[in-house]
Write an enzyme that holds these catalytic residues in place. Structure first.
Site, PDB file in Angstrom:
ATOM      1  N   CYS A   1       0.830  -1.227   0.000  1.00  0.00           N
ATOM      2  CA  CYS A   1       0.000   0.000   0.000  1.00  0.00           C
ATOM      3  C   CYS A   1       0.852   1.260   0.000  1.00  0.00           C
ATOM      4  O   CYS A   1       0.317   2.365  -0.121  1.00  0.00           O
ATOM      5  CB  CYS A   1      -0.938   0.000   1.191  1.00  0.00           C
ATOM      6  SG  CYS A   1      -2.000  -1.445   1.253  1.00  0.00           S
TER       7      CYS A   1
ATOM      8  N   HIS B   1      -9.276   3.855  -1.064  1.00  0.00           N
ATOM      9  CA  HIS B   1      -7.896   3.369  -0.934  1.00  0.00           C
ATOM     10  C   HIS B   1      -7.552   2.405  -2.075  1.00  0.00           C
ATOM     11  O   HIS B   1      -7.491   1.191  -1.875  1.00  0.00           O
ATOM     12  CB  HIS B   1      -7.758   2.708   0.447  1.00  0.00           C
ATOM     13  CG  HIS B   1      -6.388   2.208   0.774  1.00  0.00           C
ATOM     14  ND1 HIS B   1      -5.231   2.730   0.226  1.00  0.00           N
ATOM     15  CD2 HIS B   1      -5.986   1.218   1.635  1.00  0.00           C
ATOM     16  CE1 HIS B   1      -4.183   2.082   0.717  1.00  0.00           C
ATOM     17  NE2 HIS B   1      -4.608   1.159   1.568  1.00  0.00           N
TER      18      HIS B   1
HETATM   19  N1  COA Z   1     -16.748   1.832   4.598  1.00  0.00           N
HETATM   20  C1  COA Z   1     -18.025   2.193   4.411  1.00  0.00           C
HETATM   21  N2  COA Z   1     -18.903   1.470   3.673  1.00  0.00           N
HETATM   22  C2  COA Z   1     -18.431   0.376   3.068  1.00  0.00           C
HETATM   23  C3  COA Z   1     -17.093  -0.056   3.205  1.00  0.00           C
HETATM   24  C4  COA Z   1     -16.243   0.725   4.011  1.00  0.00           C
HETATM   25  N3  COA Z   1     -14.969   0.368   4.200  1.00  0.00           N
HETATM   26  N4  COA Z   1     -16.916  -1.194   2.499  1.00  0.00           N
HETATM   27  C5  COA Z   1     -18.095  -1.466   1.920  1.00  0.00           C
HETATM   28  N5  COA Z   1     -19.021  -0.533   2.266  1.00  0.00           N
HETATM   29  C6  COA Z   1     -20.426  -0.485   1.908  1.00  0.00           C
HETATM   30  C7  COA Z   1     -20.672  -0.736   0.439  1.00  0.00           C
HETATM   31  O1  COA Z   1     -20.727   0.476  -0.272  1.00  0.00           O
HETATM   32  C8  COA Z   1     -22.018  -1.430   0.469  1.00  0.00           C
HETATM   33  O2  COA Z   1     -23.017  -0.451   0.654  1.00  0.00           O
HETATM   34  P1  COA Z   1     -24.455  -0.608  -0.077  1.00  0.00           P
HETATM   35  O3  COA Z   1     -25.039  -1.893   0.471  1.00  0.00           O
HETATM   36  O4  COA Z   1     -25.186   0.619   0.340  1.00  0.00           O
HETATM   37  O5  COA Z   1     -24.140  -0.686  -1.539  1.00  0.00           O
HETATM   38  C9  COA Z   1     -21.970  -2.253   1.746  1.00  0.00           C
HETATM   39  O6  COA Z   1     -21.019  -1.586   2.603  1.00  0.00           O
HETATM   40  C10 COA Z   1     -21.547  -3.690   1.539  1.00  0.00           C
HETATM   41  O7  COA Z   1     -20.411  -3.675   0.681  1.00  0.00           O
HETATM   42  P2  COA Z   1     -19.533  -4.947   0.427  1.00  0.00           P
HETATM   43  O8  COA Z   1     -18.621  -4.627  -0.729  1.00  0.00           O
HETATM   44  O9  COA Z   1     -20.415  -6.159   0.334  1.00  0.00           O
HETATM   45  O10 COA Z   1     -18.680  -5.006   1.756  1.00  0.00           O
HETATM   46  P3  COA Z   1     -17.753  -6.175   2.220  1.00  0.00           P
HETATM   47  O11 COA Z   1     -18.332  -6.689   3.503  1.00  0.00           O
HETATM   48  O12 COA Z   1     -17.498  -7.142   1.112  1.00  0.00           O
HETATM   49  O13 COA Z   1     -16.397  -5.420   2.494  1.00  0.00           O
HETATM   50  C11 COA Z   1     -14.762  -4.671   4.047  1.00  0.00           C
HETATM   51  C12 COA Z   1     -16.248  -4.603   3.613  1.00  0.00           C
HETATM   52  C13 COA Z   1     -14.552  -3.751   5.229  1.00  0.00           C
HETATM   53  C14 COA Z   1     -14.395  -6.098   4.442  1.00  0.00           C
HETATM   54  C15 COA Z   1     -13.889  -4.235   2.830  1.00  0.00           C
HETATM   55  O14 COA Z   1     -14.201  -2.892   2.500  1.00  0.00           O
HETATM   56  C16 COA Z   1     -12.407  -4.347   3.152  1.00  0.00           C
HETATM   57  O15 COA Z   1     -11.820  -5.403   3.025  1.00  0.00           O
HETATM   58  N6  COA Z   1     -11.769  -3.223   3.550  1.00  0.00           N
HETATM   59  C17 COA Z   1     -10.350  -3.234   3.912  1.00  0.00           C
HETATM   60  C18 COA Z   1      -9.495  -3.112   2.686  1.00  0.00           C
HETATM   61  C19 COA Z   1      -8.057  -3.308   3.052  1.00  0.00           C
HETATM   62  O16 COA Z   1      -7.690  -4.179   3.808  1.00  0.00           O
HETATM   63  N7  COA Z   1      -7.161  -2.477   2.469  1.00  0.00           N
HETATM   64  C20 COA Z   1      -5.751  -2.579   2.702  1.00  0.00           C
HETATM   65  C21 COA Z   1      -5.434  -2.025   4.017  1.00  0.00           C
HETATM   66  S1  COA Z   1      -3.841  -2.468   4.626  1.00  0.00           S
END
Ligand code: COA
Length: 382
Positions: free
Chosen positions: A83, A330
């Protein structure tokens, strides 16, 4: 070493960008940077990207980008540090200009994460396969462990984490390029679904497509291209153990601290001189740890900063006025460059509703993995 300036910036919208390919995003951001500097020539390109091979099955991005920019022939190198790939690409471009080797160098970053890959699995390849991934841990889990360690050592609470997210979304709502342009309440954050205890959905950065680019040249030539150059005062980088379990103290991001110390020394500045910063808030706890590691607050006091308004727009040291990784999004390889775009806009007085009045010195901090690599840049409006 020569003095180096940013003379142009470009950035795509961040989000789930189904209609744009990796190369479309790259070209859009790069052309934005070139156009804003009024030039169509380049001596060299560095491109930050973490995992295009796994996300969209495309490697060898340097020449691809040079070609699609209409600049085949220009040296073009991909830079990877998970990242922190974008921040490290900026550092490479800075060093090439500072060394006197080249004059016009583009630092860009891109990631296309929403094209169907197992995102959590791909991201996890930036942690230790043998010591961490093999046992099932992923990045939300690793940062949850950092949060737990911080809670135990300093008394940080879930509410402290949540104030960081409230601030991020408030700032992101003002950023027309952000993935989430929506303010959220403390209650909303604290009742969002649990991802990796104690981290909830609204404590996590999302999965994002996007690209950003900055164009550098020697400071002495900068006014050929712009009335408002921004000087890069310093670049500091550091590494730590890849595995969190090998770290002396998981509550302290030691590579962030070291990269910050190196940058402050090179710039001849102290943390109190920084007037605006973009830090790597991939999870809310990371922003709290970065406040401490970068010396914005004493060790252990990071938990109070967002709640008390210290890091708010209008606070003593506004942090992540763009919405940060949490709300702006991100796209991992692009993040370090997007942070630089925000700080350059701030120091040029072009940040609109998010402007920090009178800001002249700004900082970016970009890290890889659970803090195994970190790079800090300090900028000055001239
Ligand atoms: N913040 C706010 N809303 C979020 C979000 C976040 N981080 N991630 C997803 N959403 C929302 C989506 O827009 C969706 O909304 P909707 O139903 O109104 O369309 C809903 O939440 C579900 O989205 P989905 O894609 O199914 O979520 P998910 O459960 O598959 O993923 C996380 C959520 C947190 C697991 C994912 O965003 C993630 O892995 N984040 C971390 C990424 C990471 O690790 N980056 C590197 C860092 S070192």
């Amino acid at each position: 070493m020569r003095e180096v300036a940013v003379i142009g910036t470009g950035m795509t919208r961040f989000g789930e960008l189904w209609d744009s390919s990796l190369r479309d995003l790259c070209v859009e951001a790069a052309l934005g940077a070139l156009t804003s500097a009024g030039t169509d020539t380049l001596d060299s390109i560095y491109l930050g990207n973490m995992s295009a091979g796994q996300f969209v099955a495309q490697e060898h991005l340097g020449p691809l980008m040079a070609d699609y920019l209409g600049m085949a022939g220009v040296p073009a190198t991909r830079v990877e540090s998970a990242c922190a790939s974008g921040g490290m690409a900026l550092r490479s471009a800075f060093l090439e200009v500072a060394s006197g080797m080249s004059d016009l160098v583009l630092a860009a970053g891109v990631e296309k994460m929403n094209d169907g890959a197992d995102v959590t699995g791909v991201l996890a390849t930036a942690s230790d396969q043998e010591v961490e991934v093999y046992y099932g841990v992923t990045f939300p889990g690793l940062y949850a462990m950092i949060a737990r360690a911080h809670m135990e050592k300093y008394g940080t609470t879930e509410e402290d984490l949540s104030w960081v997210s409230v601030k991020a979304h408030r700032n992101g709502a003002r950023n027309r390029k952000a993935q989430f342009r929506r303010a959220v309440s403390l209650e909303e954050v604290m009742s969002s679904s649990m991802v990796a205890e104690p981290l909830r959905l609204l404590h996590c950065s999302p999965v994002t497509d996007g690209a950003a680019a900055v164009l550098l040249c020697p400071l002495e030539r900068a006014r050929e291209f712009t009335d408002r150059p921004v000087k890069i005062l310093a670049s500091g980088a550091a590494s730590s153990t890849l595995s969190l379990s090998h770290r002396k103290d998981p509550a302290d991001l030691d590579a962030v601290e070291l990269s910050g110390r190196r940058a402050y020394k090179m710039a001849g500045l102290a943390p109190s001189d920084i007037q605006v910063a973009e830090v790597h808030d991939c999870f809310a706890i990371a922003e709290i740890c970065c406040y401490e590691a970068l010396g914005f607050v004493e060790q252990g006091k990071g938990k109070d900063a967002a709640r008390d308004g210290l890091t708010d727009l209008g606070g003593k040291i506004p942090v992540n006025t763009s919405g940060g990784l949490k709300s702006k999004g991100h796209p991992v390889g692009a993040t370090g460059i997007a942070q630089a775009v925000t700080i350059v806009e701030q120091l040029r007085g072009e940040a609109g509703e998010s402007q920090v009045e009178g800001a002249r010195i700004g900082l970016t901090q970009n890290m890889g993995g659970s803090g195994a690599s970190s790079v800090v840049h300090i900028f000055q409006g001239v």
